[in-house]
Motif scaffolding. Sequence first.
Motif, PDB file in Angstrom:
ATOM      1  N   UNK A  61       0.963  -1.176  -0.137  1.00  0.00           N
ATOM      2  CA  UNK A  61      -0.004  -0.030  -0.039  1.00  0.00           C
ATOM      3  C   UNK A  61       0.834   1.378   0.032  1.00  0.00           C
ATOM      4  N   UNK A  62       1.842   1.103   0.682  1.00  0.00           N
ATOM      5  CA  UNK A  62       2.950   2.440   0.816  1.00  0.00           C
ATOM      6  C   UNK A  62       3.560   2.665  -0.727  1.00  0.00           C
ATOM      7  N   UNK A  63       3.843   1.659  -1.448  1.00  0.00           N
ATOM      8  CA  UNK A  63       4.452   1.730  -2.736  1.00  0.00           C
ATOM      9  C   UNK A  63       3.453   2.373  -3.691  1.00  0.00           C
ATOM     10  N   UNK A  64       2.330   1.870  -3.491  1.00  0.00           N
ATOM     11  CA  UNK A  64       1.289   2.261  -4.345  1.00  0.00           C
ATOM     12  C   UNK A  64       0.906   3.557  -4.280  1.00  0.00           C
ATOM     13  N   UNK A  65       0.882   4.028  -3.008  1.00  0.00           N
ATOM     14  CA  UNK A  65       0.458   5.443  -2.517  1.00  0.00           C
ATOM     15  C   UNK A  65       1.667   6.663  -3.067  1.00  0.00           C
TER      16      UNK A  65
END
Length: 195
Positions: A61-65
């Motif tokens: 989720x961090x990398x997606x954001x």
Amino acid sequence: MVNIMQIPQIRLQQTYAQIGLRITQPVQEIEQKQADQSIKQVPATMTIERKPSHLDIDQEQLWNELNFKSNSVFSEDMAAFAKQEALEAVAEKAQEGDQFAAIEKKNDAIQSVVSAKANPGPAEFNIGFIPSYGSVKIHFTPTELTIDWKQGGAEIETTQNKPIHNYTPGKTEVYLRQMQNLEIDFVGGNVDSKS
């Protein structure tokens, strides 16, 4: 005148027989050996089973954001975005068509549509934190220890030994220690006589 006359005498000298005894005492020997004993010590055993700790960190989720998306996620997001844009474009065209079709309201539909496109409303602005709170998911599994004890002990084996018994019986021997003897002597004697 005195005459001496000899009277014969018999003299007996007797020796009695004597017997002797040779006595051999009995001999008894008893030997008792100690019992044989063996002791085996069985040690206690300990088994430890250890499952190591495990740390899982999910940063997807961090990398997606941060827009560092994987190809699959990027393709899905782009497809969803295109679909949403298409739906919004269709809705906008339908709304404009409805405005153009409402001739009976006598308003300038073309001017209204052009004016809305030329002067769009203020853009929506919101403060956001990138990455958002909780975008990194952490799961920790602690170490598990399983300890199993098995108590030891002692194994004792005893073997009894029978006594060793030796017996020599006694005996008595009778023997003639002295023979019997009888000695006979004839001795003549003198006797005085008066004539």
